[in-house]
Enzyme design. Structure first.
Site, PDB file in Angstrom:
ATOM      1  N   HIS A   1       6.498  -9.359  10.724  1.00  0.00           N
ATOM      2  CA  HIS A   1       7.223  -9.073   9.484  1.00  0.00           C
ATOM      3  C   HIS A   1       8.721  -9.098   9.774  1.00  0.00           C
ATOM      4  O   HIS A   1       9.170  -8.525  10.779  1.00  0.00           O
ATOM      5  CB  HIS A   1       6.888  -7.676   8.951  1.00  0.00           C
TER       6      HIS A   1
ATOM      7  N   GLU B   1      -5.415  -6.705   9.792  1.00  0.00           N
ATOM      8  CA  GLU B   1      -5.100  -6.134   8.478  1.00  0.00           C
ATOM      9  C   GLU B   1      -4.855  -7.278   7.482  1.00  0.00           C
ATOM     10  O   GLU B   1      -4.279  -8.314   7.838  1.00  0.00           O
ATOM     11  CB  GLU B   1      -3.886  -5.194   8.563  1.00  0.00           C
TER      12      GLU B   1
ATOM     13  N   TYR C   1      10.459   0.743   8.186  1.00  0.00           N
ATOM     14  CA  TYR C   1       9.110   0.298   8.575  1.00  0.00           C
ATOM     15  C   TYR C   1       8.506   1.285   9.580  1.00  0.00           C
ATOM     16  O   TYR C   1       7.363   1.730   9.452  1.00  0.00           O
ATOM     17  CB  TYR C   1       9.205  -1.109   9.177  1.00  0.00           C
TER      18      TYR C   1
ATOM     19  N   ASP D   1      -2.814  -8.141   5.276  1.00  0.00           N
ATOM     20  CA  ASP D   1      -1.513  -8.803   5.076  1.00  0.00           C
ATOM     21  C   ASP D   1      -1.349  -9.970   6.052  1.00  0.00           C
ATOM     22  O   ASP D   1      -0.583 -10.900   5.794  1.00  0.00           O
ATOM     23  CB  ASP D   1      -0.340  -7.820   5.187  1.00  0.00           C
TER      24      ASP D   1
ATOM     25  N   ASP E   1       2.828  -6.281  14.156  1.00  0.00           N
ATOM     26  CA  ASP E   1       3.500  -5.244  13.354  1.00  0.00           C
ATOM     27  C   ASP E   1       4.641  -4.547  14.115  1.00  0.00           C
ATOM     28  O   ASP E   1       5.660  -4.189  13.519  1.00  0.00           O
ATOM     29  CB  ASP E   1       2.488  -4.165  12.931  1.00  0.00           C
TER      30      ASP E   1
ATOM     31  N   HIS F   1      -3.856  -9.294  14.709  1.00  0.00           N
ATOM     32  CA  HIS F   1      -4.159  -8.066  13.944  1.00  0.00           C
ATOM     33  C   HIS F   1      -4.894  -8.483  12.673  1.00  0.00           C
ATOM     34  O   HIS F   1      -4.514  -9.459  12.029  1.00  0.00           O
ATOM     35  CB  HIS F   1      -2.823  -7.382  13.628  1.00  0.00           C
TER      36      HIS F   1
ATOM     37  N   HIS G   1       0.803  -1.224   0.000  1.00  0.00           N
ATOM     38  CA  HIS G   1       0.000   0.000   0.000  1.00  0.00           C
ATOM     39  C   HIS G   1       0.840   1.281   0.000  1.00  0.00           C
ATOM     40  O   HIS G   1       0.776   2.119   0.871  1.00  0.00           O
ATOM     41  CB  HIS G   1      -1.127   0.012   1.052  1.00  0.00           C
TER      42      HIS G   1
ATOM     43  N   HIS H   1      -1.027  -1.986  15.059  1.00  0.00           N
ATOM     44  CA  HIS H   1      -1.044  -0.858  14.166  1.00  0.00           C
ATOM     45  C   HIS H   1      -2.462  -0.366  13.857  1.00  0.00           C
ATOM     46  O   HIS H   1      -2.648   0.689  13.254  1.00  0.00           O
ATOM     47  CB  HIS H   1      -0.286  -1.302  12.897  1.00  0.00           C
TER      48      HIS H   1
END
Ligand code: FEO
Length: 385
Positions: free
Chosen positions: A223, A80, A192, A82, A164, A78, A24, A145
């Protein structure tokens, strides 16, 4: 594709996305990973799903340790996409799993997916779950996040699955910062932080204070690589969240016919008298890298020509991105060339002032003269002080 043991009985079963270059709008120059961890205890627990297209990779790694039908819990730290976009496919295989998440996580998942047949366990900060010889503790990570975010702490092993937070966008076979190289890992972690977490600095400071009460031996984010020496990344976060800066001036510009570029170069040369300088062209250089350099710079100069009574659009777009990241504690210079009015410089200055930067302006009609280039050099030198 095999699992990798990161601690006795705890395995990395995530996915490596070697090819992705755009997350993104975050330029993932060396790809990224979607980390997932499988804990083998009396209960089999999967920490986090992965991006939808990598579910087969996650399952292939996991299946070498356990039949996915035996997974009893999937923690969704989380939601999100991803991390969680693969959840529905995962649950079709890990049919017996209960999804553990926050209340906001549950609400979000049920917007992304048809979830009426799913089993949920909603957790709050400090809730625990005994899974055999281990205990999981769930920690609130609101806005790190997203509002749903939690972290999972394995009490006996002192491992923090932070999702994250403390992550990096880099694809690698190495699973630990020490194996990738700590400096290398920190470089990606800074990128990041600057592009994803910078606007949350106040919350991060508060969260770091809270985490002081938790003894952590290993931080395993969702990540990039894990940190065997958590102090390194925790101290870096503390520094970044304080906007501790070095003697560095970042000059960012775009140009139509080379005049604003001449000013940018003169400013950069002047700034190099007293500081490290980074010069970026907004259409040729990576915004991801530019804002990372701005994170710990003491000063920033932004330049654009005026076009159609407005800021040259690539710079206007960059300023919009910069404003959303809320960098703090900097001096600034707005500069640029114009034909018949100098609107761009005024608008750039306004944007920088809205960020709280003490800002000077320097606008030049058409081509800068020798004297005007000398003035740009002096403004750069002044900024570097
Ligand atoms: Fe890695 Fe906020 O997702």
């Amino acid at each position: 594709m095999n699992p990798k043991e990161i601690s006795e009985g705890i395995f990395w079963v995530g996915a490596i996305d070697w090819e992705e270059r755009d997350f993104h709008n975050f330029q993932t120059l060396r790809g990224l990973t979607y980390n997932s961890y499988l804990i083998l205890d009396e209960k089999k627990v999967l920490i986090d799903a992965v991006k939808h297209k990598f579910v087969s990779e996650q399952l292939e790694r996991s299946s070498k340790l356990v039949d996915p039908k035996e997974i009893e819990y999937i923690v969704v730290n989380h939601i999100e996409p991803d991390h969680a976009s693969g959840l529905a496919d995962l649950l079709r295989v890990a049919k017996n799993a209960t999804v553990i998440c926050s209340q906001k996580g549950k609400e979000g998942l049920c917007k992304f997916f048809e979830c009426k047949d799913w089993n949920f366990m909603v957790v709050k900060n400090g809730d625990t779950l005994k899974i055999g010889k281990r205990t999981l503790m769930f920690l609130d990570m609101t806005m790190l996040h997203w509002p749903d975010s939690i972290a999972t702490y394995v009490v006996e092993d002192k491992i923090l699955f932070s999702n994250d937070a403390f992550g990096q966008h880099v694809a690698s076979e190495e699973r630990f910062a020490e194996d990738l190289g700590v400096e290398e890992a920190l470089k990606w972690a800074k990128l990041y932080y600057a592009n994803i977490l910078m606007p949350l600095a106040t919350l991060i400071k508060k969260k770091l204070e809270e985490l002081k009460g938790v003894e952590v031996r290993l931080i395993a984010p969702s990540h990039g690589v894990a940190w065997r020496n958590p102090k390194v990344i925790v101290e870096s976060y503390a520094r970044w969240a304080e906007f501790k800066a070095e003697n560095k001036v970042v000059v960012v510009y775009d140009t139509m016919w080379g005049s604003t570029e001449k000013l940018a170069r003169a400013i950069a040369e002047g700034a190099s008298k007293n500081a490290k300088v980074r010069l970026f062209h907004v259409r040729k250089d990576s915004w991801t890298e530019i804002v990372t350099e701005i994170l710990d710079a003491k000063a920033v100069a932004v330049g654009a020509p005026t076009i159609h009574n407005s800021v040259f659009p690539p710079v206007a777009g960059f300023l919009s991105y910069l404003k959303s990241l809320k960098p703090k504690n900097k001096k600034a210079l707005a500069f640029g060339s114009y034909g018949w009015n100098g609107v761009a410089v005024k608008e750039i200055a306004k944007a920088l002032e809205e960020l709280g930067f003490e800002t000077q302006q320097f606008a030049v009609k058409f081509r800068p003269t020798k004297e005007e280039l000398q003035r740009a050099y002096e403004l750069g030198a002044e900024l570097s002080k």
